[in-house]
Design a protein around this motif. Structure first.
Motif, PDB file in Angstrom:
ATOM      1  N   GLU A  30      48.249 -37.828  17.118  1.00  0.00           N
ATOM      2  CA  GLU A  30      48.054 -36.598  17.894  1.00  0.00           C
ATOM      3  C   GLU A  30      49.312 -36.292  18.717  1.00  0.00           C
ATOM      4  O   GLU A  30      49.778 -35.154  18.781  1.00  0.00           O
ATOM      5  CB  GLU A  30      46.834 -36.787  18.807  1.00  0.00           C
TER       6      GLU A  30
ATOM      7  N   ASP B 132      52.434 -32.943  13.555  1.00  0.00           N
ATOM      8  CA  ASP B 132      52.397 -32.982  12.091  1.00  0.00           C
ATOM      9  C   ASP B 132      53.451 -33.926  11.533  1.00  0.00           C
ATOM     10  O   ASP B 132      54.645 -33.718  11.735  1.00  0.00           O
ATOM     11  CB  ASP B 132      52.616 -31.572  11.540  1.00  0.00           C
ATOM     12  N   ILE B 133      52.989 -34.931  10.824  1.00  0.00           N
ATOM     13  CA  ILE B 133      53.909 -35.934  10.273  1.00  0.00           C
ATOM     14  C   ILE B 133      54.433 -35.451   8.926  1.00  0.00           C
ATOM     15  O   ILE B 133      53.662 -34.975   8.080  1.00  0.00           O
ATOM     16  CB  ILE B 133      53.201 -37.302  10.176  1.00  0.00           C
ATOM     17  N   VAL B 134      55.753 -35.535   8.755  1.00  0.00           N
ATOM     18  CA  VAL B 134      56.370 -34.988   7.547  1.00  0.00           C
ATOM     19  C   VAL B 134      56.984 -36.074   6.657  1.00  0.00           C
ATOM     20  O   VAL B 134      57.324 -35.817   5.512  1.00  0.00           O
ATOM     21  CB  VAL B 134      57.440 -33.929   7.888  1.00  0.00           C
TER      22      VAL B 134
ATOM     23  N   VAL C 189      57.529 -33.184  13.066  1.00  0.00           N
ATOM     24  CA  VAL C 189      58.414 -32.054  13.322  1.00  0.00           C
ATOM     25  C   VAL C 189      59.102 -32.217  14.678  1.00  0.00           C
ATOM     26  O   VAL C 189      60.111 -31.577  14.941  1.00  0.00           O
ATOM     27  CB  VAL C 189      57.662 -30.702  13.257  1.00  0.00           C
ATOM     28  N   LYS C 190      58.568 -33.086  15.547  1.00  0.00           N
ATOM     29  CA  LYS C 190      59.170 -33.266  16.864  1.00  0.00           C
ATOM     30  C   LYS C 190      60.195 -34.386  16.893  1.00  0.00           C
ATOM     31  O   LYS C 190      61.209 -34.282  17.567  1.00  0.00           O
ATOM     32  CB  LYS C 190      58.091 -33.643  17.880  1.00  0.00           C
ATOM     33  N   ALA C 191      59.918 -35.511  16.225  1.00  0.00           N
ATOM     34  CA  ALA C 191      60.728 -36.698  16.469  1.00  0.00           C
ATOM     35  C   ALA C 191      60.563 -37.721  15.365  1.00  0.00           C
ATOM     36  O   ALA C 191      59.643 -37.643  14.559  1.00  0.00           O
ATOM     37  CB  ALA C 191      60.294 -37.335  17.794  1.00  0.00           C
TER      38      ALA C 191
ATOM     39  N   PRO D 107      52.214 -37.413   3.509  1.00  0.00           N
ATOM     40  CA  PRO D 107      52.296 -38.008   4.850  1.00  0.00           C
ATOM     41  C   PRO D 107      51.219 -37.470   5.791  1.00  0.00           C
ATOM     42  O   PRO D 107      50.891 -38.112   6.784  1.00  0.00           O
ATOM     43  CB  PRO D 107      53.702 -37.613   5.323  1.00  0.00           C
ATOM     44  N   GLN D 108      50.637 -36.308   5.456  1.00  0.00           N
ATOM     45  CA  GLN D 108      49.626 -35.739   6.344  1.00  0.00           C
ATOM     46  C   GLN D 108      48.361 -36.586   6.410  1.00  0.00           C
ATOM     47  O   GLN D 108      47.527 -36.393   7.286  1.00  0.00           O
ATOM     48  CB  GLN D 108      49.276 -34.304   5.911  1.00  0.00           C
TER      49      GLN D 108
ATOM     50  N   ASN E  12      47.830 -37.958   9.750  1.00  0.00           N
ATOM     51  CA  ASN E  12      47.200 -37.047  10.702  1.00  0.00           C
ATOM     52  C   ASN E  12      45.700 -36.914  10.432  1.00  0.00           C
ATOM     53  O   ASN E  12      44.891 -36.913  11.350  1.00  0.00           O
ATOM     54  CB  ASN E  12      47.819 -35.643  10.619  1.00  0.00           C
TER      55      ASN E  12
ATOM     56  N   LYS F  80      48.275 -41.305  29.628  1.00  0.00           N
ATOM     57  CA  LYS F  80      48.126 -39.860  29.796  1.00  0.00           C
ATOM     58  C   LYS F  80      48.327 -39.443  31.246  1.00  0.00           C
ATOM     59  O   LYS F  80      48.744 -38.325  31.526  1.00  0.00           O
ATOM     60  CB  LYS F  80      46.731 -39.415  29.328  1.00  0.00           C
ATOM     61  N   GLU F  81      47.999 -40.349  32.167  1.00  0.00           N
ATOM     62  CA  GLU F  81      48.161 -40.041  33.588  1.00  0.00           C
ATOM     63  C   GLU F  81      49.631 -39.931  33.974  1.00  0.00           C
ATOM     64  O   GLU F  81      49.982 -39.274  34.938  1.00  0.00           O
ATOM     65  CB  GLU F  81      47.489 -41.137  34.444  1.00  0.00           C
ATOM     66  N   LYS F  82      50.473 -40.628  33.240  1.00  0.00           N
ATOM     67  CA  LYS F  82      51.893 -40.707  33.598  1.00  0.00           C
ATOM     68  C   LYS F  82      52.542 -39.334  33.633  1.00  0.00           C
ATOM     69  O   LYS F  82      52.250 -38.501  32.796  1.00  0.00           O
ATOM     70  CB  LYS F  82      52.651 -41.604  32.617  1.00  0.00           C
TER      71      LYS F  82
ATOM     72  N   LYS G 144      52.363 -30.599  30.902  1.00  0.00           N
ATOM     73  CA  LYS G 144      51.162 -31.319  31.333  1.00  0.00           C
ATOM     74  C   LYS G 144      50.100 -30.391  31.946  1.00  0.00           C
ATOM     75  O   LYS G 144      48.927 -30.488  31.616  1.00  0.00           O
ATOM     76  CB  LYS G 144      51.574 -32.382  32.349  1.00  0.00           C
TER      77      LYS G 144
ATOM     78  N   SER H 128      60.429 -31.405  23.325  1.00  0.00           N
ATOM     79  CA  SER H 128      59.985 -32.733  22.899  1.00  0.00           C
ATOM     80  C   SER H 128      61.115 -33.755  22.952  1.00  0.00           C
ATOM     81  O   SER H 128      61.148 -34.695  22.182  1.00  0.00           O
ATOM     82  CB  SER H 128      59.399 -32.683  21.487  1.00  0.00           C
TER      83      SER H 128
ATOM     84  N   LEU I 135      62.296 -38.403  24.475  1.00  0.00           N
ATOM     85  CA  LEU I 135      61.016 -38.825  23.921  1.00  0.00           C
ATOM     86  C   LEU I 135      60.091 -39.423  24.970  1.00  0.00           C
ATOM     87  O   LEU I 135      58.884 -39.481  24.765  1.00  0.00           O
ATOM     88  CB  LEU I 135      61.257 -39.844  22.798  1.00  0.00           C
TER      89      LEU I 135
ATOM     90  N   GLU J 184      56.962 -24.693  10.197  1.00  0.00           N
ATOM     91  CA  GLU J 184      57.940 -25.784  10.241  1.00  0.00           C
ATOM     92  C   GLU J 184      57.466 -27.002   9.449  1.00  0.00           C
ATOM     93  O   GLU J 184      58.257 -27.740   8.892  1.00  0.00           O
ATOM     94  CB  GLU J 184      58.171 -26.236  11.691  1.00  0.00           C
ATOM     95  N   VAL J 185      56.147 -27.215   9.462  1.00  0.00           N
ATOM     96  CA  VAL J 185      55.612 -28.400   8.782  1.00  0.00           C
ATOM     97  C   VAL J 185      55.824 -28.293   7.276  1.00  0.00           C
ATOM     98  O   VAL J 185      56.333 -29.215   6.644  1.00  0.00           O
ATOM     99  CB  VAL J 185      54.121 -28.571   9.106  1.00  0.00           C
TER     100      VAL J 185
ATOM    101  N   ALA K 111      59.387 -28.829   6.405  1.00  0.00           N
ATOM    102  CA  ALA K 111      59.843 -30.221   6.445  1.00  0.00           C
ATOM    103  C   ALA K 111      59.238 -31.034   5.301  1.00  0.00           C
ATOM    104  O   ALA K 111      59.885 -31.912   4.739  1.00  0.00           O
ATOM    105  CB  ALA K 111      59.477 -30.844   7.783  1.00  0.00           C
ATOM    106  N   ARG K 112      57.970 -30.736   4.977  1.00  0.00           N
ATOM    107  CA  ARG K 112      57.318 -31.530   3.921  1.00  0.00           C
ATOM    108  C   ARG K 112      57.777 -31.107   2.536  1.00  0.00           C
ATOM    109  O   ARG K 112      57.887 -31.920   1.631  1.00  0.00           O
ATOM    110  CB  ARG K 112      55.797 -31.384   4.018  1.00  0.00           C
TER     111      ARG K 112
END
Lengths: 131, 516
Positions: free
Chosen positions: A34, A38-40, A63-65, A88-89, A92, A129-131, B395, B422, B425, B479-480, B483-484
């Motif tokens: 989560e 989205d995992i690529v 897509v982020k990292a 790879p999805q 998810n 999550k609190e951080k 947040k 993002s 990290l 974007e997904v 990338a895929r």
């Protein structure tokens, strides 16, 4: 809401392991997928590779990292999830099921005692999550 | 239902798709020499037999309108604020362009003999010396073509130095807030990477550093100020710990815009650093490059610098010295991106020492101005005294089902380039804002007002934000899927028979089509 299956143990780096007869199935948690989005792409090791506890064994790219995957326990890779190369999805969609990543023959089952239970991990995620 | 016809200026196709057989942008006089078949001059096996597929056949007006229209879709530092954190998207003064276009520089061939290249060599020598003065280092190499290239060069220098000491080591330490290029460069250089956690203030955890600083420690790579925009206050203690363990300190100079003219890495105990001329020193990047990532080093590392080195002969003339037995060798053809380096020197000389100091002061002031006015609206994960950039998070907005990506896309509707998302990290839902010194107060106020308006929208009409942007020609791209299933090459919508015959005609290589 993130889920935390009772039959898994968890790492602080958000991997899970489910052990059946000295073979552990490993993946990343619902919370991890989560957070990643989205995992690529998933890069996994080869069957026969050896890893010690805490060692990076691959990475997931969203897509982020790009994030490293860390071994919950020491051992030898006996199977990798080939389906993730094309799909790879799955990580998810079903992080604890079809989205599994590797299976490992445990070399030291006592290491499992260092991992978190489902309730401990749920508490850990709440703190994160609190951080 | 009839669709409203859409003029091409609102729905630009690729230049290839504008192609019409026989359309040209030239008109040649009739041939006045005998025609010779191509096969006479070129062996048949080198000639293609299929038609030259996909080369656009267009008129001059097609070309001009196509590219002019595309340029109007573009966003650039010449259009408005571009707060892309960690990238230092400052305005690029046009004086630099003018200087780089002087014939003596622009038309100077890199193979021109030294005696006819004294002016260009003087530019490079002067820039190297000025960068040494700005950073407090002993010597430098201007050749690396980008920041990551500078990192690789710097780590090769560290490796050469440790090997010369007879104490090669295997481990590079990198904080968890670092740019992703840092671990990549270390790994390519053959080192194993160990991550150093940040403490609760977002700075390097000194105890973790002490524990990791063992006999295998080759180098610490750190960015200062770090990617949270925080200055590593314990930098002297950090470099002392690494040096006592026998390692060297590499500084990623990506954030030098916060320090230039004020603090010098050489005095903090840094052994090697790279600068980004295309960030701190105002040369174009982000599509307008190329970049330049000079590496600066201490005297101990100087013998290992790449060849050629620019040296001054006894008669005062400059030369490119190749014979340096301890050098790591070449890292780039000729001597780097010369035109970019000319622009960098132009910037330094037009700003002067006082001007450069004001750059850092104003960059820090601008970031703090934004942080001060938005801290009541957006969460700041590490609220320590910030330098040239501020990292917000989504947040508070997440409670309304809005993520950082949605806020960034909505900013486009307000006329701003989105901030970096993002990253770093260690901040979930990060929005990293770096205004740079070139924004005036009015522009900063517009940005602050836009961010506050978006926060209101998150609470009152989150769907509006989640589906942004609304004022662009294309909406949110997938974007997904990109990338895929990347489509890396345009192909004409050819007859299926040819696509099947071609071994490259994989079914995934669909022609690009814009989203509705």
């Amino acid at each position: 809401m993130a889920t935390y299956p009772e039959d898994c143990l968890y790492t602080r780096e958000h991997e899970w392991i489910r052990v059946e007869d000295d073979v552990g199935v490993i993946g990343i948690t619902d919370y991890a997928q989560e957070a990643l989005g989205d995992i690529v792409y998933v890069e996994l090791p080869s069957v026969g590779d050896h890893f010690s506890q805490g060692e990076p064994f691959g990475n997931v790219e969203s897509v982020k990292a790009v994030s490293e995957l860390y071994m919950p326990v020491s051992g030898e890779i006996v199977e990798v999830n080939e389906d993730l190369a094309e799909s790879p999805q799955l990580v998810n969609e079903d992080p604890y099921g079809d989205g599994w990543m590797v299976k490992i023959a445990l070399s030291d089952p006592t290491e499992l005692e260092t991992l978190m239970s489902a309730s401990e991990y749920e508490e850990y995620v709440r703190e994160e999550k609190e951080k | 239902m009839m669709e409203t016809p859409c003029h091409v200026s609102r729905d630009e196709a690729l230049i290839f798709e504008r192609s019409r057989p026989g359309r040209t942008a030239y008109s040649l006089p009739p041939l006045d020499v005998p025609t010779v078949p191509l096969e006479t001059w070129i062996e048949a096996r080198f000639l293609r037999t299929d038609p030259v597929a996909g080369m656009p056949e267009v008129s001059e007006v097609d070309v001009i309108r196509h590219f002019t229209r595309l340029s109007r879709w573009n966003y650039a530092v010449d259009v408005g604020m571009y707060p892309l954190g960690s990238c230092t998207m400052k305005y690029n003064p046009k004086m630099n362009e003018r200087v780089a276009r002087l014939e003596g520089f622009a038309l100077h061939h890199p193979l021109t003999p030294e005696e006819l290249s004294q002016g260009s060599l003087e530019v490079l020598k002067m820039l190297e010396e000025l960068l040494c003065e700005i950073t407090g280092m002993a010597a430098g190499c201007l050749q690396p073509a980008a920041g990551a290239h500078g990192e690789l060069t710097g780590l090769l220098l560290i490796r050469a130095c440790l090997e010369a000491r007879g104490d090669p080591r295997r481990k590079v330490l990198i904080p968890d807030s670092a740019h992703g290029t840092n671990p990549a460069s270390a790994a390519i250089c053959g080192y194993s990477v160990q991550t150093i956690p940040s403490n609760e203030r977002g700075l390097i955890d000194l105890d973790a550093l002490r524990r990791a600083a063992d006999r295998d420690l080759a180098a610490l790579m750190l960015t200062n100020p770090n990617t949270l925009g925080l200055f590593e206050e314990e930098i002297e203690e950090i470099t002392r710990i690494v040096h006592e363990a026998g390692g060297l300190v590499y500084m990623d100079g990506a954030n030098m815009n916060a320090l230039v003219g004020i603090a010098r890495p050489g005095e903090m105990g840094v052994d090697v650093l790279h600068l980004n001329i295309h960030k701190t020193f105002s040369t174009p990047h982000g599509g307008g490059g190329p970049g330049a990532g000079p590496v600066l080093v201490t005297a101990e590392l100087e013998p290992f610098l790449p060849v050629p080195r620019i040296v001054r002969r006894a008669d005062g003339r400059l030369a490119l010295e190749e014979d340096r037995p301890r050098s790591i060798g070449r890292v780039r053809a000729f001597y780097g991106n010369f035109g970019v380096l000319v622009r960098g020197l132009s910037y330094i000389l037009t700003m002067g020492p006082e001007g450069l100091r004001e750059v850092a002061e104003t960059a820090v002031l601008n970031a703090n101005y934004i942080a001060y006015h938005l801290k009541g609206t957006y969460e700041i994960a590490y609220p320590g005294p910030i330098m040239h950039e501020v990292v917000f998070s989504d947040k508070r907005q997440r409670a309304y089902g809005v993520r950082n990506v949605d806020i960034a896309k909505r900013l486009i509707d307000y006329g701003f380039h989105p901030p970096t998302m993002s990253f770093p990290l260690i901040v979930p839902g990060a929005l990293m804002v770096e205004p740079t010194e070139t924004e005036c107060r009015e522009e900063l106020d517009l940005f602050i007002a836009a961010m506050k308006a978006i926060d209101r929208e998150c609470r009152e009409n989150p769907e509006l934000v989640r589906t942004a942007p609304h004022r662009t020609r294309l909406g949110r791209l997938d974007e997904v899927a990109a990338a895929r299933h990347p489509v890396l090459r345009w192909r004409p919508q050819a007859s299926p028979s040819r696509a099947e015959a071609s071994p490259e005609g994989a079914p995934s290589e669909r022609p690009l089509s814009p989203e509705p």
